[in-house]
Design a protein around this motif. Structure first.
Motif, short mmCIF file in Angstrom:
data_model
loop_
_atom_site.label_atom_id
_atom_site.label_comp_id
_atom_site.label_asym_id
_atom_site.label_seq_id
_atom_site.Cartn_x
_atom_site.Cartn_y
_atom_site.Cartn_z
N GLU A 12 0.83 -1.19 0.00
CA GLU A 12 0.00 0.00 0.00
C GLU A 12 0.88 1.25 0.00
N ALA A 15 2.47 1.70 -3.30
CA ALA A 15 1.52 2.25 -4.28
C ALA A 15 1.35 3.74 -4.06
N ASN A 16 1.21 4.12 -2.80
CA ASN A 16 1.06 5.54 -2.51
C ASN A 16 2.26 6.35 -2.96
N ILE A 19 2.07 6.82 -6.56
CA ILE A 19 1.07 7.82 -6.90
C ILE A 19 1.59 9.23 -6.64
N TYR A 20 2.30 9.38 -5.51
CA TYR A 20 2.88 10.69 -5.23
C TYR A 20 3.81 11.11 -6.34
N ILE A 22 3.82 10.13 -9.45
CA ILE A 22 3.07 10.47 -10.67
C ILE A 22 2.41 11.85 -10.51
N LEU A 23 1.83 12.07 -9.33
CA LEU A 23 1.16 13.35 -9.13
C LEU A 23 2.14 14.51 -9.22
N VAL A 24 3.32 14.30 -8.69
CA VAL A 24 4.32 15.37 -8.78
C VAL A 24 4.67 15.62 -10.24
N ILE A 26 2.83 15.01 -12.86
CA ILE A 26 1.69 15.67 -13.50
C ILE A 26 1.67 17.15 -13.14
#
Lengths: 289, 434, 509
Positions: A12, A15-16, A19-20, A22-24, A26
């Motif tokens: 988990e 995964a987080n 995601i962080y 990817i978000l950065v 983006i």
């Protein structure tokens, strides 16, 4: 068991972390143009464009110039005009959208469905095709030259009932039992609208206000036709476009960037504060099972 | 009962009359309006002040608006009746403006005076069907070569090959806007000495282009190749060079700035509006001259690049409420003194003969380059959209070859390009508005 | 495979199959819909119109025959009967309308109506003024104004006939009520009814008036222009234009324009328009949902920050952000320069100057523009998906990817179908992204076989823009825009009226 649990937790966390990342990434991509815009607006050396990213000289002169050097490009005035147009358009357009949506959502009358269909398709006719006709209609009632700004506002709001779709969708989700209860208590339809529907429609009202407020800031085509070269009546888009002429672009491009930053600040702040309602409004209005 | 009916009838009438009157709100036309670009506003205001000083009994107020010479036609096309009384326009808009009833003819006596004072071509630029429609004030709407004197001599700049060689040696670049139709013509147009010999003819019927054609399909004198082939081949050759950059004014600005300290600017093809910027960046290296020659690998000869040139004129709006005053003002604004003022303030190239002979004007580097290019320039009339579209298409197609293909040549064996060229030529030779 | 699918078969399908099935059956249903439209809807509508005229005739007839003098006088003077019977508000409204109409016709309307047949005959002329010696313009007829104001007058006249009918009907009704010795509606009653059972009239009067004058009239005007020779050679006020029948239609469909390449170009632009709308819509949609999912995932912090970052693209006016993007992605823009200085490319990447690459770039930039909207919309809906659905999927061993395709996407597709359709139609007419990004230009089409007026990235709408503003060819442009309009209007009407949102309008009772 504990081991499995832990590994699940680790997965988990992994995964987080992904995601962080990817978000950065983006965020970087999304912010890059703005970042570039801000950097350009702080560039000290002249020129329409540079090959390098970071300016050689940093300066705030472009921002200061916007508000002090108003002989040539009267930015504060254009800003003020656009703000006034925006506020008036927002008030009228929001009213029109709300009442149209209420009528179409809650009232039942003979021509309702054909009317909804008609309003839906009319928006698909290319707007610039009818520009000439609209201009001469305005001219007929004397709203072109000295009264040009009134005419401009009129054009912006005249057909706003066509944007009923999302708002009506939202009204549809408000249970009808509420109206009926009020009707039994003797309220007329107007009272129902003001006392029952509107208090529940805060998100969609804010959504409508936001969208209505933003539109006039970027409108060029009709504004440039109707102001007829009078710099006292330019809106932001027309005024800023003048900065990009081949004679002025080298000197004024950086200032154009500064102006764009100044324009986008209030809208960004508005969005930041009202985001929650915007989401609720658009979600409630545009979707249904 | 009846009485009440009549009273209410009258009341109704009153309301309706009020509403109708409100609808047809009367417009007050306040004085004369003059349009000029944002850049020219300050100078224009000075000129107007001088005009009012010179004509103390001229009591019509004068206002200014912001519409540049390039935008006049787009602003006047919808409704000329509310346009400015006096405005600037570029001469390629002439026919369209006449078509919109936006230009008034100039009285014959004034024309004689204009002809006497101004360069003949600049007055002719306002001629249509035997009448003159403009007061010329600028003769600088053309392009020529700017180059960096610190890396090449004027002789080097005279030929595309040596120019590019110098650029390569110094790591600097030559910038030319290949897919912009206005510039693309440089490889085809021009009937002066050593030009490839391309011409462009437009015929009018009533107020519209009835037919327009080029001779691009004809053979270049003393060779087996057509003008179109020679020009296109030269474009392709140029495009292969890695020190050539196809770009617009922004790109010129890019290369002028270079890495912020050292400029990467070798040379560029542009017009007077860029003079100030280029001079500021290049300092002592700033120089300008006529366009270079290009070498054709097909005919093995050098050809002088041609150019398009245009004029700017003051036009008078026939819908003006103050027609006579508008003519008077336009004549003044285009006069000798005003052209001198305009040159001092804005470095505008004058059409007035006397002003053109002033030392300051002659010493102006950009304007002398324009004069040097003049013999090879083609007057830019009202070319129809298809000319611009076809030129843009050709320039874009050639430029698009760069990142991928470097071996395309135009010869009889290369069928697809030849066909494309035939089509390109044909585009010009059909009537445009049947 | 889609024929005769039983309910059981349908239930057995996976979510994707269901979606495909719906998709295919939707398009299969279109011909049927058309048939239905012509066989059922049109006769029904005709019947309704016929009924209206029958009522119209009957009312007028009986009012003329059985009406008292007050009612009969109302034939000439609107609202007279109401005023005479002390229905002040109604009477005054009718009377005011009649007065306004007569004034409008007398002062303005009649002159344009008469010239509608020819659209003007007098050309403008130059006349020398003997005092000043200047040539002055004597304006002639202006075909454009004649057509426009003529149409406006016709609309007014139709409204007049309608009002006349209602005035008489109301007068006759009132008379009947009076004869039956019942209570007449007073002004107070009228006002009351306008905030209650007639409330829709009160609410919609202003919006519809605006719509009629500023949208419907101009559209009717443009439709009529399609039958005139309004082009560069016939541009008012300098010259007149007139009716030419179907010539413009023949020009467009006969391929007569610019030597036959016109039709081919039209086809290519149309194809790209559809391809663009498809990719632009679905790329935004799916990526937007994924981004929303990531932001809304449990354990991810700073949710508001991420959202705000994305939403900033909405805040900056498009003419600024897209112009800047266009500049950044240019052959010598900042991105190419950076790639070059890092040694990643030798020359440059033609992001916007190569036909195919430009199309990809534009779709990618559109993702940049559009994701924030989808993200905002899906944020709310995603929260509504029951958590136990995911829980049970997880127990069944489904990973996040599988859960996305099994649960999230089908749910979203089901719920946001109307939004998706709006987006698709909006993209068919998306002017801003393409026009601003390519600065009105775009990579050239191959010289061979195509009309040079269009570029490779042009959508129908941007092409149309160029046709009008470059060539002033209003007649032909009107034909094209009518075709575009019909296309999008038919598709969207069919879609809307089939979508569940409209069908289940009353669900929330």
């Amino acid at each position: 068991m504990t081991k499995k649990f832990r590994s699940k937790k680790a997965a988990e966390r992994g995964a987080n972390a992904a995601i962080y990342i990817i978000l950065v990434i983006i965020s970087v991509i999304w912010l890059f143009p703005f970042f570039f815009l801000v950097i350009q607006s702080l560039r000290g050396e002249e020129g329409a464009s540079t090959m390098y990213f970071w300016p050689q000289q940093w300066t705030f002169d472009n921002y200061i110039g916007l508000f002090t050097d108003t002989d040539k490009f009267n930015f504060p005035r254009w800003y003020g005009i656009t703000l006034v147009i925006s506020v008036v358009v927002t008030l009228i357009q929001t009213t029109i959208v709300l009442i149209t949506s209420y009528a179409l959502s809650r009232l039942r009358f003979k021509m309702r469905k054909p009317l909804m269909n008609l309003m839906l398709v009319l928006g698909m006719f290319p707007g610039f095709m009818s520009m000439t006709a609209v201009y001469f209609i305005l001219k007929l009632v004397g709203l072109t030259q000295n009264m040009g700004l009134v005419g401009l506002i009129l054009v912006y709001v005249a057909s706003s009932c066509m944007g009923y779709y999302i708002c009506k969708g939202f009204f549809d989700t408000i249970p009808k039992s509420l109206d009926e209860a009020a009707r039994i208590d003797g309220a007329n339809r107007q009272t129902v609208f003001f006392k029952i529907i509107l208090p529940l429609a805060k998100p969609i009202i804010i959504y409508t206000i936001l969208t209505a407020f933003m539109a006039p800031w970027g409108e060029y085509m009709f504004a440039s036709l109707i102001v007829n070269g009078d710099p006292d009546n330019f809106n932001i888009a027309v005024g800023l476009w003048e900065m990009l002429n081949r004679e002025t672009i080298n000197e004024y491009f950086t200032r154009f960037c500064a102006a764009s930053v100044v324009v986008s600040i209030p809208i960004t702040i508005l969005f930041f504060c009202l985001q929650r309602y915007y989401v609720q409004g658009v979600t409630g209005g545009s979707v249904k099972g | 009962m009846k009485k009440k009916g009549i009273i209410s009838l009258i009341a109704c009438g009153a309301i309706a009359v009020g509403a109708t009157l409100g609808m047809t709100a009367c417009k007050s036309n306040k004085g004369i309006t003059v349009w000029a670009s944002q850049d020219e506003q300050e100078t224009l205001k000075k000129m107007i002040a001088q005009f009012q000083e010179a004509n103390p009994d001229f009591d019509t107020p004068i206002n200014t608006g912001v519409v540049g010479a390039g935008d006049a036609v787009s602003k006047l096309s919808t409704d000329a009746t509310v346009g400015a009384d006096v405005y600037c326009y570029a001469n390629d808009q002439l026919v369209e403006l006449i078509n919109y009833s936006a230009l008034a003819p100039i009285p014959d006596t004034t024309v004689a005076k204009l002809k006497e004072e101004n360069d003949a071509n600049s007055v002719e630029a306002g001629l249509f069907n035997g009448k003159y429609y403009g007061y010329p004030y600028a003769a600088d709407n053309g392009y020529f070569l700017y180059y960096n004197k610190s890396i090449m001599t004027e002789e080097d700049a005279g030929s595309l090959d040596t120019l590019l060689a110098k650029c390569e040696a110094e790591g600097k670049y030559f910038i030319y806007n290949m897919p912009e139709a206005w510039y693309t013509g440089a490889f085809f147009l021009g009937t002066g000495e050593n030009c490839v010999g391309g011409t462009y003819t437009v015929e009018y019927e009533a107020k519209v282009v009835s037919k327009s054609y080029t001779n691009f399909g004809e053979k270049v004198s003393g060779s087996d190749y057509t003008i179109a082939q020679v020009g296109t081949q030269a474009m392709i050759e140029l495009n292969k060079n890695s020190y050539f950059v196809s770009g617009d004014d922004k790109t010129i600005s890019d290369y002028l700035n270079g890495n912020g300290k050292v400029t990467k600017f070798g040379a560029c093809i542009s017009g007077t509006w860029n003079a100030e910027t280029i001079q500021k960046k290049l300092g002592d290296g700033y120089a300008a001259t006529k366009l270079p020659k290009f070498h054709s690998t097909l005919t093995n000869k050098d050809y002088q690049m041609g150019s398009l040139t245009g004029y700017k004129l003051f036009g008078v709006n026939p819908n003006s409420k103050h027609l006579a005053e508008a003519h008077q003002l336009a004549a003044f604004l285009s006069g000798e003194q005003m052209q001198e003022l305009r040159f001092n303030d804005l470095q505008t190239g004058p059409s007035n003969k006397k002003v053109a002979q002033l030392d300051a004007v002659k010493q102006n580097i950009a304007l002398s380059a324009l004069v040097a290019q003049a013999p090879y320039a083609t007057m830019q009339g009202a070319f129809p959209g298809s000319y611009w579209d076809a030129m843009k298409g050709l320039g874009g197609n050639v430029q698009g070859l760069k990142p991928t293909i470097t071996t395309v040549t135009v010869s009889d064996t290369d069928l697809s390009m030849t066909d494309a060229l035939k089509k390109f030529i044909k585009d010009f030779e059909t009537g445009m508005d049947e | 495979m889609t024929q005769n699918v039983t309910e059981l078969d349908y239930l057995k399908m996976s979510a994707w199959q269901k979606f495909c099935y719906k998709f295919v059956s939707f398009f299969k249903a279109i011909p049927l819909l058309f048939l239905n439209f012509f066989k059922v809807r049109i006769p029904a509508a005709a019947k309704r119109v016929g009924l209206w005229f029958k009522n119209f005739g009957l009312t007028i007839y009986s009012a003329a025959k059985y009406g008292d003098w007050k009612t009969r006088f109302s034939f000439v003077l609107f609202g007279f009967s109401q005023l005479a019977r002390k229905q002040w508000l109604r009477g005054l409204l009718f009377l005011a309308f009649e007065t306004m109409f007569i004034l409008y016709m007398a002062l303005f309307g009649w002159q344009y109506l008469g010239m509608m047949g020819t659209l003007g005959t007098v050309e403008s002329q130059w006349v020398e003024n003997p005092w000043t010696g200047l040539e002055e313009l004597v304006p002639g007829d202006n075909s454009l104004l004649i057509l426009l104001y003529g149409l406006l007058t016709i609309i007014f006249m139709l409204a007049f006939v309608y009002a006349w009918y209602h005035s008489i009907r109301s007068a006759y009704n009132t008379q009947q009520i009076e004869e039956a010795r019942q209570r007449l509606a007073t002004a107070k009653d009228d006002v009351k009814s306008f905030v209650d059972d007639q409330y829709h009239k009160t609410l919609l009067a202003v919006p519809l008036a605006g719509l009629t004058i500023f949208t419907i009239l101009p559209i009717i005007f443009m439709i009529f222009v399609a039958f005139t020779n309004y082009d560069k050679a016939h541009t008012p006020p300098g010259s007149l234009f007139t009716w030419v029948g179907f010539q413009n239609f023949i020009k467009v469909f006969g391929g007569g324009m610019a030597g036959g390449t016109f039709g081919r170009t039209f086809g290519r632009v149309l194809l790209w328009t559809v391809v663009w709308a498809f990719f632009a819509t679905f790329s935004n949609y799916i990526l937007g949902i994924i981004v929303a999912l990531m932001i809304n995932k449990k354990g991810i912090r700073f949710k508001k920050l991420w959202r705000t970052v994305l939403v900033m693209t909405i805040a900056v006016p498009q003419f600024v952000s897209l112009l800047l993007m266009g500049q950044m992605l240019g052959d010598h823009g900042i991105i190419n320069n950076m790639l070059k200085s890092w040694g990643l490319v030798k020359d440059y990447i033609p992001f916007l100057s190569d036909g195919l690459l430009a199309k990809v770039t534009i779709i990618v930039v559109n993702i940049w523009v559009g994701i924030p909207f989808t993200m905002l919309i899906s944020t709310g809906i995603l929260m509504n998906i029951p958590e136990d659905l995911y829980e049970s999927a997880r127990i069944d061993g489904a990973g996040p990817v599988k859960a996305f395709f099994k649960i999230t996407l089908p749910y979203m597709l089901h719920v946001t179908a109307p939004y998706l359709i709006t987006q698709f139609i909006g993209n068919l007419n998306n002017f801003n992204v393409i026009f601003l990004l390519t600065y009105g230009g775009g990579p050239s089409l191959p010289l061979l076989g195509y009309d040079v007026t269009a570029t490779d990235t042009d959508l129908l709408i941007t092409w149309l823009y160029k046709l009008i503003f470059r060539n002033n060819d209003y007649g032909v442009a009107s034909v094209i825009s009518i075709m575009m309009f019909l296309m999008t209007a038919v598709v969207s009407l069919v879609v809307y009226n089939r979508s569940s949102a409209v069908k289940n309008e009353e669900d929330f009772m």
